[in-house]
Scaffold this motif. Structure first.
Motif, PDB file in Angstrom:
ATOM      1  N   LEU A 103       0.981  -1.038   0.408  1.00  0.00           N
ATOM      2  CA  LEU A 103      -0.245  -0.218   0.109  1.00  0.00           C
ATOM      3  C   LEU A 103       0.813   1.535   0.363  1.00  0.00           C
ATOM      4  CD1 LEU A 103      -2.845   1.104   0.191  1.00  0.00           C
ATOM      5  CD2 LEU A 103      -2.776   1.068   2.945  1.00  0.00           C
ATOM      6  N   PHE A 104       1.895   1.071   0.614  1.00  0.00           N
ATOM      7  CA  PHE A 104       2.682   2.259   0.857  1.00  0.00           C
ATOM      8  C   PHE A 104       3.871   2.873  -0.265  1.00  0.00           C
ATOM      9  CE2 PHE A 104       1.628   2.228   5.329  1.00  0.00           C
ATOM     10  CZ  PHE A 104       1.408   4.452   5.129  1.00  0.00           C
ATOM     11  N   SER A 105       4.375   1.081  -1.601  1.00  0.00           N
ATOM     12  CA  SER A 105       4.867   1.056  -2.481  1.00  0.00           C
ATOM     13  C   SER A 105       4.119   1.908  -2.724  1.00  0.00           C
ATOM     14  CB  SER A 105       5.251   0.589  -2.579  1.00  0.00           C
ATOM     15  OG  SER A 105       4.344  -0.334  -2.801  1.00  0.00           O
ATOM     16  N   ARG A 106       2.688   1.476  -3.204  1.00  0.00           N
ATOM     17  CA  ARG A 106       1.724   2.787  -4.353  1.00  0.00           C
ATOM     18  C   ARG A 106       1.551   3.976  -4.041  1.00  0.00           C
ATOM     19  NH1 ARG A 106      -1.678  -1.327  -3.828  1.00  0.00           N
ATOM     20  NH2 ARG A 106      -2.823  -0.516  -3.263  1.00  0.00           N
ATOM     21  N   SER A 107       1.484   4.846  -2.522  1.00  0.00           N
ATOM     22  CA  SER A 107       0.859   5.985  -2.417  1.00  0.00           C
ATOM     23  C   SER A 107       2.011   5.508  -1.509  1.00  0.00           C
ATOM     24  CB  SER A 107      -0.265   5.981  -1.600  1.00  0.00           C
ATOM     25  OG  SER A 107      -1.495   5.391  -2.830  1.00  0.00           O
ATOM     26  N   PRO A 108       3.147   6.827  -1.460  1.00  0.00           N
ATOM     27  CA  PRO A 108       3.985   6.770  -0.344  1.00  0.00           C
ATOM     28  C   PRO A 108       4.253   7.929   0.445  1.00  0.00           C
ATOM     29  CG  PRO A 108       5.094   6.753  -2.968  1.00  0.00           C
ATOM     30  CD  PRO A 108       3.468   6.417  -3.036  1.00  0.00           C
ATOM     31  N   SER A 109       2.580   9.512   0.259  1.00  0.00           N
ATOM     32  CA  SER A 109       2.554  10.195   0.705  1.00  0.00           C
ATOM     33  C   SER A 109       1.730   9.937   1.885  1.00  0.00           C
ATOM     34  CB  SER A 109       2.624  11.043  -0.500  1.00  0.00           C
ATOM     35  OG  SER A 109       0.916  10.718  -1.037  1.00  0.00           O
ATOM     36  N   LEU A 110       1.246   8.224   2.060  1.00  0.00           N
ATOM     37  CA  LEU A 110       0.923   8.416   2.904  1.00  0.00           C
ATOM     38  C   LEU A 110       0.727   8.469   3.769  1.00  0.00           C
ATOM     39  CD1 LEU A 110      -0.999   4.935   2.097  1.00  0.00           C
ATOM     40  CD2 LEU A 110      -2.212   7.007   1.708  1.00  0.00           C
ATOM     41  N   LEU A 111      -0.125   9.426   5.529  1.00  0.00           N
ATOM     42  CA  LEU A 111       0.717   9.879   6.248  1.00  0.00           C
ATOM     43  C   LEU A 111       0.371   8.210   7.553  1.00  0.00           C
ATOM     44  CD1 LEU A 111      -1.642  13.103   7.248  1.00  0.00           C
ATOM     45  CD2 LEU A 111       0.698  12.574   6.807  1.00  0.00           C
ATOM     46  N   MET A 112      -0.410   7.617   6.918  1.00  0.00           N
ATOM     47  CA  MET A 112      -0.536   6.353   8.113  1.00  0.00           C
ATOM     48  C   MET A 112      -2.296   4.949   6.914  1.00  0.00           C
ATOM     49  SD  MET A 112      -3.698   7.780  10.843  1.00  0.00           S
ATOM     50  CE  MET A 112      -4.178   5.841  11.610  1.00  0.00           C
ATOM     51  N   ALA A 113      -2.112   4.176   8.050  1.00  0.00           N
ATOM     52  CA  ALA A 113      -3.001   2.931   6.967  1.00  0.00           C
ATOM     53  C   ALA A 113      -3.222   2.331   8.440  1.00  0.00           C
ATOM     54  CB  ALA A 113      -2.162   2.696   6.452  1.00  0.00           C
ATOM     55  N   SER A 114      -4.229   1.892   8.018  1.00  0.00           N
ATOM     56  CA  SER A 114      -4.966   0.665   9.413  1.00  0.00           C
ATOM     57  C   SER A 114      -5.509  -0.636   8.558  1.00  0.00           C
ATOM     58  CB  SER A 114      -6.226   1.776  10.153  1.00  0.00           C
ATOM     59  OG  SER A 114      -6.768   1.629   9.828  1.00  0.00           O
ATOM     60  N   SER A 115      -5.401  -1.051   8.902  1.00  0.00           N
ATOM     61  CA  SER A 115      -6.658  -2.773   8.699  1.00  0.00           C
ATOM     62  C   SER A 115      -7.439  -2.923   9.294  1.00  0.00           C
ATOM     63  CB  SER A 115      -5.965  -3.603   8.341  1.00  0.00           C
ATOM     64  OG  SER A 115      -5.702  -4.256   9.566  1.00  0.00           O
ATOM     65  N   SER A 116      -8.602  -3.709   8.831  1.00  0.00           N
ATOM     66  CA  SER A 116      -9.993  -3.895   9.615  1.00  0.00           C
ATOM     67  C   SER A 116      -9.192  -5.219  10.799  1.00  0.00           C
ATOM     68  CB  SER A 116     -10.736  -4.103   8.752  1.00  0.00           C
ATOM     69  OG  SER A 116     -12.425  -4.862   9.886  1.00  0.00           O
ATOM     70  N   TYR A 117     -10.243  -4.968  11.410  1.00  0.00           N
ATOM     71  CA  TYR A 117      -9.743  -6.425  12.246  1.00  0.00           C
ATOM     72  C   TYR A 117     -11.108  -7.288  12.599  1.00  0.00           C
ATOM     73  CZ  TYR A 117     -11.414  -3.480  16.584  1.00  0.00           C
ATOM     74  OH  TYR A 117     -12.745  -2.913  17.104  1.00  0.00           O
ATOM     75  N   ARG A 118     -10.612  -8.156  13.524  1.00  0.00           N
ATOM     76  CA  ARG A 118     -11.200  -9.419  14.218  1.00  0.00           C
ATOM     77  C   ARG A 118     -11.668  -9.898  15.491  1.00  0.00           C
ATOM     78  NH1 ARG A 118     -12.389 -14.627  10.749  1.00  0.00           N
ATOM     79  NH2 ARG A 118      -9.619 -14.495  10.675  1.00  0.00           N
ATOM     80  N   ARG A 119     -12.385  -9.601  16.541  1.00  0.00           N
ATOM     81  CA  ARG A 119     -13.173 -10.300  17.948  1.00  0.00           C
ATOM     82  C   ARG A 119     -12.810 -11.809  17.522  1.00  0.00           C
ATOM     83  NH1 ARG A 119     -12.624  -6.996  21.791  1.00  0.00           N
ATOM     84  NH2 ARG A 119     -14.357  -9.090  23.679  1.00  0.00           N
ATOM     85  N   LEU A 120     -12.295 -12.375  18.603  1.00  0.00           N
ATOM     86  CA  LEU A 120     -11.812 -13.779  18.520  1.00  0.00           C
ATOM     87  C   LEU A 120     -12.306 -14.591  20.301  1.00  0.00           C
ATOM     88  CD1 LEU A 120      -8.707 -14.869  16.631  1.00  0.00           C
ATOM     89  CD2 LEU A 120     -11.506 -14.793  15.731  1.00  0.00           C
ATOM     90  N   ASP A 121     -13.441 -15.387  20.315  1.00  0.00           N
ATOM     91  CA  ASP A 121     -13.153 -15.631  22.197  1.00  0.00           C
ATOM     92  C   ASP A 121     -12.457 -16.270  22.150  1.00  0.00           C
ATOM     93  OD1 ASP A 121     -13.791 -17.856  20.776  1.00  0.00           O
ATOM     94  OD2 ASP A 121     -16.155 -17.673  20.594  1.00  0.00           O
ATOM     95  N   SER A 122     -12.695 -16.929  23.762  1.00  0.00           N
ATOM     96  CA  SER A 122     -11.570 -17.744  24.119  1.00  0.00           C
ATOM     97  C   SER A 122     -11.546 -20.076  23.450  1.00  0.00           C
ATOM     98  CB  SER A 122     -11.756 -18.072  25.416  1.00  0.00           C
ATOM     99  OG  SER A 122     -13.124 -18.615  25.621  1.00  0.00           O
ATOM    100  N   GLU A 123     -12.069 -19.878  22.929  1.00  0.00           N
ATOM    101  CA  GLU A 123     -12.579 -20.454  21.571  1.00  0.00           C
ATOM    102  C   GLU A 123     -11.595 -20.388  20.471  1.00  0.00           C
ATOM    103  OE1 GLU A 123     -13.096 -23.538  22.982  1.00  0.00           O
ATOM    104  OE2 GLU A 123     -12.906 -23.454  25.396  1.00  0.00           O
TER     105      GLU A 123
END
Length: 203
Positions: A103-123
């Motif tokens: 992502l940053f190689s395509r857009s080197p002037s990006l300030l920041m980036a983040s991804s989505s995430y999932r929550r996992l239970d104890s199992e």
């Protein structure tokens, strides 16, 4: 560009080994494009041994002050232009680092980036919570189907009703954020404060 994956470790975490294993198994780490470091203000043999077991660097902050100070120390030990402050209780997808680098190689002037995430239970099963649903809706409100957003107004809109950004997935571009630091006096919401300040910058 290369990427530093810095785990800001504090005290004891039952999930630290799983976190470090997921980082050591990153494709980018195996190809030498990302480096893993454990940074802590609460040094212990346990933390040092865990870092050594997974080939991570180990760095001790001699001053214990606040979570903001710990995160700033994590930034200071990074040497690559891109840095992620990883959470010791999280596990990372094997492609996380390589996709961020792409992502940053395509857009080197990006300030920041983040991804989505999932929550996992104890199992290890995915679970949904009202907070997670609200965060997804806030992201959709700001981004729609687009992966990139430019300009302060649209970025600040994303943060206007809350903080949907997954802090532990954020990658900061230190070439663009030269003087950036976290607020050391805040005890909570310091990530929201940081993203709001970054959102106001051009880039």
């Amino acid at each position: 560009m290369n990427l530093d994956l810095v785990v800001s470790a504090y005290g004891h975490s039952a999930h630290l080994v799983s976190c470090l294993r997921s980082l050591a198994e990153q494709d980018a780490v195996r190809r030498g494009r990302a480096v893993v470091t454990v940074a802590t203000s609460t040094p212990s043999e346990e933390l040092e041994a865990a870092a050594r077991c997974f080939g991570a660097k180990y760095s001790v902050n001699p001053i214990r002050r606040s979570i903001g100070a710990d995160w700033n120390y994590a930034l200071s030990v990074a040497r690559a232009p891109l840095v992620a402050i990883c959470h010791q209780d999280d596990i990372y997808h094997p492609q996380f680092a390589s996709r961020m680098l792409e992502l940053f190689s395509r857009s080197p002037s990006l300030l920041m980036a983040s991804s989505s995430y999932r929550r996992l239970d104890s199992e290890g099963r995915e679970e949904w919570t009202p907070v997670l649903l609200v965060k997804r809706l806030l992201m959709w409100r700001a981004f729609g189907r687009q992966a990139l957003r430019w300009g302060p107004s649209i970025r600040r809109r994303m943060l206007s009703w809350g903080n949907p950004v997954c802090c532990s997935s954020v990658v900061l571009n230190r070439r663009e954020l030269v003087d950036f630091s976290f607020e050391v006096e805040l005890q909570s919401n310091l990530d929201w404060d940081a993203w709001e300040r970054i959102a106001a910058q051009p880039g």
